[in-house]
Structure formats: structure tokens, C-alpha cells
Scaffold this motif. Structure first.
Motif, PDB file in Angstrom:
ATOM      1  N   ARG A  80       0.857  -1.186   0.000  1.00  0.00           N
ATOM      2  CA  ARG A  80       0.000   0.000   0.000  1.00  0.00           C
ATOM      3  C   ARG A  80       0.895   1.239   0.000  1.00  0.00           C
ATOM      4  NH1 ARG A  80      -5.040   1.329   3.314  1.00  0.00           N
ATOM      5  NH2 ARG A  80      -4.817  -0.762   4.138  1.00  0.00           N
ATOM      6  N   GLN A 114      -6.115  -6.237   0.543  1.00  0.00           N
ATOM      7  CA  GLN A 114      -6.176  -5.168   1.529  1.00  0.00           C
ATOM      8  C   GLN A 114      -7.551  -5.187   2.177  1.00  0.00           C
ATOM      9  OE1 GLN A 114      -3.647  -3.097   2.302  1.00  0.00           O
ATOM     10  NE2 GLN A 114      -2.267  -3.849   0.705  1.00  0.00           N
ATOM     11  N   SER A 115      -7.582  -4.905   3.478  1.00  0.00           N
ATOM     12  CA  SER A 115      -8.844  -4.809   4.207  1.00  0.00           C
ATOM     13  C   SER A 115      -8.753  -3.613   5.144  1.00  0.00           C
ATOM     14  CB  SER A 115      -9.109  -6.091   5.009  1.00  0.00           C
ATOM     15  OG  SER A 115     -10.334  -5.997   5.722  1.00  0.00           O
ATOM     16  N   PHE A 123     -13.888  -2.475   3.941  1.00  0.00           N
ATOM     17  CA  PHE A 123     -13.607  -2.362   2.513  1.00  0.00           C
ATOM     18  C   PHE A 123     -12.435  -3.280   2.181  1.00  0.00           C
ATOM     19  CE2 PHE A 123     -11.556  -0.668  -1.226  1.00  0.00           C
ATOM     20  CZ  PHE A 123     -12.604  -0.310  -2.044  1.00  0.00           C
ATOM     21  N   THR A 124     -12.595  -4.139   1.163  1.00  0.00           N
ATOM     22  CA  THR A 124     -11.537  -5.066   0.774  1.00  0.00           C
ATOM     23  C   THR A 124     -11.261  -4.943  -0.718  1.00  0.00           C
ATOM     24  OG1 THR A 124     -13.127  -6.850   0.380  1.00  0.00           O
ATOM     25  CG2 THR A 124     -12.145  -6.712   2.583  1.00  0.00           C
ATOM     26  N   SER A 125     -10.030  -5.258  -1.084  1.00  0.00           N
ATOM     27  CA  SER A 125      -9.640  -5.318  -2.495  1.00  0.00           C
ATOM     28  C   SER A 125      -8.553  -6.372  -2.633  1.00  0.00           C
ATOM     29  CB  SER A 125      -9.129  -3.954  -2.984  1.00  0.00           C
ATOM     30  OG  SER A 125      -7.935  -3.598  -2.318  1.00  0.00           O
ATOM     31  N   ASP A 126      -8.434  -6.933  -3.816  1.00  0.00           N
ATOM     32  CA  ASP A 126      -7.452  -7.994  -4.043  1.00  0.00           C
ATOM     33  C   ASP A 126      -6.948  -7.918  -5.476  1.00  0.00           C
ATOM     34  OD1 ASP A 126      -5.823 -10.107  -3.665  1.00  0.00           O
ATOM     35  OD2 ASP A 126      -7.387 -11.621  -3.461  1.00  0.00           O
ATOM     36  N   TYR A 129      -4.363  -1.535  -8.115  1.00  0.00           N
ATOM     37  CA  TYR A 129      -5.014  -0.280  -8.475  1.00  0.00           C
ATOM     38  C   TYR A 129      -4.039   0.860  -8.184  1.00  0.00           C
ATOM     39  CZ  TYR A 129      -9.446  -2.889  -8.228  1.00  0.00           C
ATOM     40  OH  TYR A 129     -10.456  -3.801  -8.401  1.00  0.00           O
ATOM     41  N   ARG A 169     -14.603   1.881  -8.592  1.00  0.00           N
ATOM     42  CA  ARG A 169     -13.798   0.959  -7.793  1.00  0.00           C
ATOM     43  C   ARG A 169     -12.347   1.412  -7.672  1.00  0.00           C
ATOM     44  NH1 ARG A 169     -14.277  -2.864  -3.816  1.00  0.00           N
ATOM     45  NH2 ARG A 169     -12.573  -4.358  -3.929  1.00  0.00           N
ATOM     46  N   SER A 170     -11.704   1.738  -8.775  1.00  0.00           N
ATOM     47  CA  SER A 170     -10.286   2.111  -8.737  1.00  0.00           C
ATOM     48  C   SER A 170     -10.074   3.398  -7.952  1.00  0.00           C
ATOM     49  CB  SER A 170      -9.739   2.262 -10.160  1.00  0.00           C
ATOM     50  OG  SER A 170     -10.416   3.294 -10.865  1.00  0.00           O
ATOM     51  N   VAL A 173     -10.443   2.599  -4.133  1.00  0.00           N
ATOM     52  CA  VAL A 173      -9.282   1.878  -3.613  1.00  0.00           C
ATOM     53  C   VAL A 173      -8.119   2.848  -3.399  1.00  0.00           C
ATOM     54  CG1 VAL A 173      -7.547   0.125  -4.129  1.00  0.00           C
ATOM     55  CG2 VAL A 173      -9.950  -0.334  -4.605  1.00  0.00           C
TER      56      VAL A 173
END
Length: 318
Positions: A80, A114-115, A123-126, A129, A169-170, A173
Motif C-alpha cells: 500500500r 487489503q482490508s 472495505f476489501t480489495s485484491d 489499483y 472501484r479504482s 481503492v
């Protein structure tokens, strides 16, 4: 007799000429005006500057397929990077009333899982971005005045306008990459899809122009612009002590606590040692610090994947 009269006349003439000068010297000094007095309190006078926050963290995530050999695990990297540059100003309108404004410019880059807890919404992403974006501008008013020569009080309100009421979304994030950088303080800058209302009060105290103390407390309420999202709120409480042994140069420590009332994380503590340069009246100022989260969820900041943010502020005051 004529000589005596002449002498007396000369004496009265000298006294009459000297009287205005004596009266001028005996007259009290003019009161110090607002333009010339020392504006030692940061909440007073005009200021403009940039606040720079850089958060970089990474950690390794270990996963194993169901029923697979426990020793057969997959290792993935999660990274991150959040960089936010906020232009902030305060302008004195009249008496102790000041106009406040700030505009964030940010970049977020996230890789891997990421959470992040956004004050009650996980909020999560995998995926990967990265994006530059404009944060939310804030406008407000505050009043600052001296109760005593070494004690200043301030209080004000602010309104944050959501530039991105329905972020993609992007974009979200990238904003979330910056969200925890200040230990849940000033979340209105990058919490997209929300109006924010803020009320803040505090004190500034100095002892002998060498020791400076600041205390403040603020409450923020976030109103969502999207259906299905929830109203959020947080209380921010900050304390700073700064020692200036060499004039304008200072060494200090900031201790802060954020209380997200809508989150399972009831309190988030953080500490920031810093060095700074701050003139009493006017001129350029600089501050460099490292904010380290102390407890869960964001800390301990020096551990992998946790929050330790480099913070820089620079600008000018008049």
C-alpha cells in the motif's frame, strides 16, 4: 531689576519650549495593534501551507488450499502506498474570526489483498489499483482569541463537500490507501461519497516563549451520498507539547486518540515525534514528523502492514 526680569523671562521661555517635549516623552506608549503584536498562537492570523502525508506499508500473506498439505502454502505480497498533499489556509476576516479552506491532492497505489475499516464499513480489495485524484475540499470558520497573554482559545466549524458522490472501484481503492495515514484524523479529506460536518475547539498555551502546549477536540459526522451506506461519526482528540530552546527551532511530541463511534475499533491511539521551525510573528514555517499508530487496528506502526506515516508541513504566515 531689569537683569532679574530678563533672567526670569529667559527661564520661562526655555520652560515653555521644553514643555511639549517633556509632555511627549511622558505620554504613554501607543497600544500594540493587531498588526504588530506577536501572534504566537497558530490559530491566529493568516497562514498558508501544504501538508504532505506519505504512508507506505507491505506484508506477506500466507494462504493454503482446503485439504492441501499444511506445509504447502502460497505466499503473496500486499503493498500500500498513499501520498496526499493538502493545500490549507486560514485568513483573518475581522477581529478573531478566520476563514478556513483546504484542498487535498492524493495518489494511491495498492497491490494484493487489503482490508480497511471505513468507520464501520469493511472495505476489501485484491488486485492492483493506482490513481491520482482530488480529495474532498473543506470550508469553515473559526474564532481565535487570547483569554490571557499566554492562553489562546479557538473554536469553529467546517463543511466538507464530496467531489466524488459515486466513486468507481479504482478511485475508491486509491482513496482507501490514504484513509488511515493520519490515524483516523482528518478522514474527511479522502472518505469519498460523504458530506462531512465538523466542530472543533481547543487551547494554545505558552510558557516563556520556550514551551508550547496545544489541546483540541473535534467531532465529525459523515452523511453518505450513496444508498445503502451508513452515517458515520468520529471524535478526534489531540495533544502537543513543543520545546523551543533555540528561538524558532522546536522539538515536540504529539499524542492523539480517535474514537470512531460507528466502528468496532472503539479507539485508535497514535504518537508523532516532530521537529519544526515556527517564527512567532510572521515568516516561513516547517515541520517534519513521523506518526506511528500505537494499538490495533492500525498499529503497532513499525510492524509489517501497519501505519507509520511521514508527515511534512511547510508554508508561510503573516
Amino acid at each position: 531689576m531689569s537683569t532679574t526680569k530678563a533672567s526670569l523671562g529667559t527661564l520661562f521661555l526655555m520652560l515653555s519650549l521644553a514643555a511639549p517635549a517633556l509632555a511627549q516623552e511622558a505620554a504613554p506608549r501607543q497600544p500594540i495593534t493587531d498588526k504588530t503584536k506577536e501572534r504566537w498562537a497558530k490559530s491566529q492570523g493568516g497562514r498558508f501551507g501544504f501538508e504532505i502525508d506519505v504512508l507506505s506499508s507491505s506484508y506477506q500473506r500466507y494462504t493454503a488450499a482446503a485439504g492441501a498439505d499444511p506445509d504447502d502454502v502460497e505466499v503473496t505480497e500486499s503493498e500500500r502506498l498513499g501520498i496526499a498533499i493538502t493545500a490549507a489556509t486560514q485568513y483573518k476576516l475581522v477581529a478573531g474570526l478566520h476563514l478556513d479552506a483546504e484542498m487535498p491532492f492524493a495518489y494511491g497505489d495498492v497491490l494484493g489483498f487489503q482490508s480497511t475499516d471505513l468507520f464501520g464499513r469493511q472495505f476489501t480489495s485484491d488486485a492492483r489499483y493506482s490513481k491520482f485524484f482530488l480529495g474532498n475540499p473543506t470550508f469553515g470558520l473559526h474564532y481565535a482569541g487570547n483569554l490571557l497573554p499566554n492562553l489562546a482559545l479557538f473554536g469553529g466549524i467546517g463543511l466538507t463537500v464530496p467531489l466524488h458522490p459515486h466513486p468507481g472501484r479504482s478511485l475508491e481503492v486509491a482513496a482507501v490507501a490514504n484513509f488511515p495515514a493520519r490515524g483516523y484524523f482528518d478522514a474527511q479529506r479522502v472518505l469519498l461519497g460523504h458530506w462531512a460536518f465538523r466542530a472543533r475547539v481547543g487551547t494554545e498555551i505558552h510558557f516563556g516563549k520556550m514551551l508550547f502546549l496545544t489541546h483540541d477536540v473535534a467531532t465529525q459526522v459523515f452523511l453518505p451520498t450513496r444508498e445503502g451506506d451508513m452515517t458515520k461519526s468520529v471524535i478526534e482528540q489531540g495533544n502537543e507539547i513543543e520545546f523551543r530552546p533555540f528561538g524558532n527551532f522546536g522539538l515536540g511530541m504529539r499524542l492523539q486518540a480517535a474514537f470512531p463511534l460507528s466502528s468496532s475499533n472503539s479507539a485508535q491511539l497514535a504518537a508523532e515525534p516532530f521537529i519544526g521551525w515556527e517564527p512567532l510573528v510572521k515568516g516561513s514555517f516547517t515541520r517534519v514528523g513521523a506518526l506511528v499508530a500505537l494499538d490495533d487496528d492500525l498499529g503497532f506502526g513499525l510492524d509489517q502492514g501497519k501505519v507509520a506515516t511521514i508527515r511534512v508541513a511547510l508554508g508561510s504566515k503573516w
